[in-house]
Design an enzyme around this catalytic site. Structure first.
Site, PDB file in Angstrom:
ATOM      1  N   TYR A  48       0.702  -1.134  -0.186  1.00  0.00           N
ATOM      2  CA  TYR A  48      -0.034  -0.138   0.115  1.00  0.00           C
ATOM      3  C   TYR A  48       0.785   1.405  -0.133  1.00  0.00           C
ATOM      4  O   TYR A  48       0.843   2.351  -0.679  1.00  0.00           O
ATOM      5  CB  TYR A  48      -0.833   0.057   1.095  1.00  0.00           C
ATOM      6  N   LYS A  99       1.053   4.271  -2.652  1.00  0.00           N
ATOM      7  CA  LYS A  99       0.940   5.605  -2.533  1.00  0.00           C
ATOM      8  C   LYS A  99       2.060   6.621  -2.684  1.00  0.00           C
ATOM      9  O   LYS A  99       2.007   7.676  -3.181  1.00  0.00           O
ATOM     10  CB  LYS A  99       0.319   5.798  -1.281  1.00  0.00           C
TER      11      LYS A  99
HETATM   12  P1  NAP Z   1     -13.287   2.887   0.915  1.00  0.00           P
HETATM   13  O1  NAP Z   1     -14.482   3.188   1.625  1.00  0.00           O
HETATM   14  O2  NAP Z   1     -12.849   1.399   0.844  1.00  0.00           O
HETATM   15  O3  NAP Z   1     -13.633   2.924  -0.803  1.00  0.00           O
HETATM   16  C1  NAP Z   1     -12.890   2.681  -1.824  1.00  0.00           C
HETATM   17  C2  NAP Z   1     -13.552   2.946  -3.218  1.00  0.00           C
HETATM   18  O4  NAP Z   1     -12.677   2.317  -4.220  1.00  0.00           O
HETATM   19  C3  NAP Z   1     -14.720   2.263  -3.479  1.00  0.00           C
HETATM   20  O5  NAP Z   1     -15.619   2.953  -3.925  1.00  0.00           O
HETATM   21  C4  NAP Z   1     -14.601   1.210  -4.144  1.00  0.00           C
HETATM   22  O6  NAP Z   1     -15.400   0.976  -5.116  1.00  0.00           O
HETATM   23  C5  NAP Z   1     -13.567   1.547  -5.096  1.00  0.00           C
HETATM   24  N1  NAP Z   1     -12.633   0.596  -5.797  1.00  0.00           N
HETATM   25  C6  NAP Z   1     -11.841  -0.284  -5.253  1.00  0.00           C
HETATM   26  N2  NAP Z   1     -11.279  -0.910  -6.043  1.00  0.00           N
HETATM   27  C7  NAP Z   1     -11.700  -0.550  -7.081  1.00  0.00           C
HETATM   28  C8  NAP Z   1     -11.669  -1.113  -8.716  1.00  0.00           C
HETATM   29  N3  NAP Z   1     -10.862  -2.067  -8.991  1.00  0.00           N
HETATM   30  N4  NAP Z   1     -12.274  -0.512  -9.477  1.00  0.00           N
HETATM   31  C9  NAP Z   1     -13.072   0.518  -9.532  1.00  0.00           C
HETATM   32  N5  NAP Z   1     -13.167   1.016  -8.066  1.00  0.00           N
HETATM   33  C10 NAP Z   1     -12.649   0.395  -6.987  1.00  0.00           C
HETATM   34  O7  NAP Z   1     -11.898   3.832   0.706  1.00  0.00           O
HETATM   35  P2  NAP Z   1     -11.857   5.248   1.298  1.00  0.00           P
HETATM   36  O8  NAP Z   1     -11.300   5.336   2.822  1.00  0.00           O
HETATM   37  O9  NAP Z   1     -12.892   6.022   1.031  1.00  0.00           O
HETATM   38  O10 NAP Z   1     -10.340   5.275   0.499  1.00  0.00           O
HETATM   39  C11 NAP Z   1     -10.524   6.384  -0.729  1.00  0.00           C
HETATM   40  C12 NAP Z   1      -9.182   6.620  -1.161  1.00  0.00           C
HETATM   41  O11 NAP Z   1      -8.340   7.271   0.087  1.00  0.00           O
HETATM   42  C13 NAP Z   1      -7.986   5.413  -1.261  1.00  0.00           C
HETATM   43  O12 NAP Z   1      -7.221   5.602  -2.478  1.00  0.00           O
HETATM   44  C14 NAP Z   1      -7.271   5.199   0.030  1.00  0.00           C
HETATM   45  O13 NAP Z   1      -6.251   4.527  -0.314  1.00  0.00           O
HETATM   46  C15 NAP Z   1      -6.982   6.512   0.292  1.00  0.00           C
HETATM   47  N6  NAP Z   1      -7.003   6.991   1.671  1.00  0.00           N
HETATM   48  C16 NAP Z   1      -7.799   6.358   2.701  1.00  0.00           C
HETATM   49  C17 NAP Z   1      -7.528   6.626   3.844  1.00  0.00           C
HETATM   50  C18 NAP Z   1      -8.530   6.398   5.013  1.00  0.00           C
HETATM   51  O14 NAP Z   1      -7.969   6.393   6.135  1.00  0.00           O
HETATM   52  N7  NAP Z   1      -9.583   6.006   4.840  1.00  0.00           N
HETATM   53  C19 NAP Z   1      -6.331   7.084   4.324  1.00  0.00           C
HETATM   54  C20 NAP Z   1      -5.143   7.660   3.286  1.00  0.00           C
HETATM   55  C21 NAP Z   1      -5.731   7.480   1.816  1.00  0.00           C
HETATM   56  P3  NAP Z   1     -15.993  -0.637  -5.353  1.00  0.00           P
HETATM   57  O15 NAP Z   1     -15.763  -1.725  -4.281  1.00  0.00           O
HETATM   58  O16 NAP Z   1     -17.482  -0.480  -5.420  1.00  0.00           O
HETATM   59  O17 NAP Z   1     -15.527  -0.947  -6.724  1.00  0.00           O
END
Ligand code: NAP
Length: 245
Positions: free
Chosen positions: A153, A157
């Protein structure tokens, strides 16, 4: 602020992506929202339309080049242009290095990093031609700091940061800006597995003393997408409660 702009948000079915799509719509943009799950996308489209904006849902696996080509084709056929791309789709497959399976490395690198390359390359032509555009990559604080159990991961990133800076240099002459946001720990499905103790321990490492909200990332996206950020490119905007500075 973003009236008349067309934005694509990947991973819009929940979490940060969903919240970002709604904030972009609130700011006046029309949306193309994508993810693999159709039902939540359709619900999101209805919500955006109720706000008086246009929205198109496209079911896409961001790892699949044919899906990505189809997404861009549909976006251009429907709206005629793309002004903003938010590369947000992401997954985790955590595990210590010695036990990490090749498949877990590949899935995370493909979903989090290769997807951004595919989408960015696909929009670069039309953005370059229109001599404007905003590409915003959702990276992570662990891409800057590293994190045990997240070699895949954090590599994905950190890779996004390199991609951001290189493409920013390539597209700057066309007035297309490319920036990354590095969220800290944000309350979404990705962090919901943390139990009370782990959450409290995490919060104690964050100078602001709490996890962030998805809307706090969305607000950073709105800034970078707006005309106010016209002189900002190749930057990494940390939205992490001071966790990394
Ligand atoms: P989340 O709630 O798990 O949502 C992830 C999203 O990505 C979902 O809409 C999922 O939709 C989509 N996705 C995953 N694989 C996919 C694929 N192969 N094709 C199309 N869509 C896909 O995650 P989040 O926390 O909102 O995170 C969003 C972004 O922020 C990510 O890049 C994550 O790494 C980053 N981030 C999050 C955090 C945190 O603490 N939450 C911190 C730092 C960075 P489907 O499953 O419907 O495809």
């Amino acid at each position: 602020m973003l009236e008349g702009k067309i934005a694509i948000v990947t991973g819009a079915s929940r979490g940060i992506g969903r919240c970002t799509a709604l904030e972009l719509a609130k700011s006046g943009a029309d949306l193309v929202v994508c993810a693999r799950s159709e039902a939540p996308l359709n619900e999101l489209v209805a919500e955006i339309e109720a706000m008086g904006r246009k929205a198109l849902a496209v079911v896409v696996d961001v790892v699949n080049p044919t899906d990505v080509a189809n997404l861009i084709e549909q976006a251009l056929a429907t709206f005629g242009r793309i002004d903003i791309l938010v590369n947000n789709a992401g997954i985790t497959r955590d595990g210590l290095l010695l036990r990490m399976k090749d498949a877990d490395w590949d899935a995370v690198l493909d979903t989090n990093l290769k997807s951004a390359f595919l989408l960015t390359r696909a929009v670069a032509k039309s953005m370059s031609k229109q001599r404007s555009g905003r590409i915003i990559n959702i990276s992570s604080v662990v891409g800057e700091m590293g994190n045990p159990g997240q070699a895949n991961y954090s590599a994905s990133k950190a890779g996004l940061i390199g991609l951001t800076k290189s493409v920013a240099r390539e597209l700057a002459r066309r007035s297309v800006t490319v920036n990354a946001i590095t969220p800290g720990f944000i309350e979404t499905d990705m962090t919901e597995d943390l139990d009370g103790k782990a959450r409290a321990e995490l919060a104690s490492q964050i100078p602001l003393g709490r996890l962030g909200g998805a809307e706090e990332i969305a607000h950073a996206v709105i800034y970078l997408a707006s005309d106010r950020a016209g002189y900002v490119t190749g930057q990494v905007l940390g939205v992490n409660g001071g966790m990394y500075m």
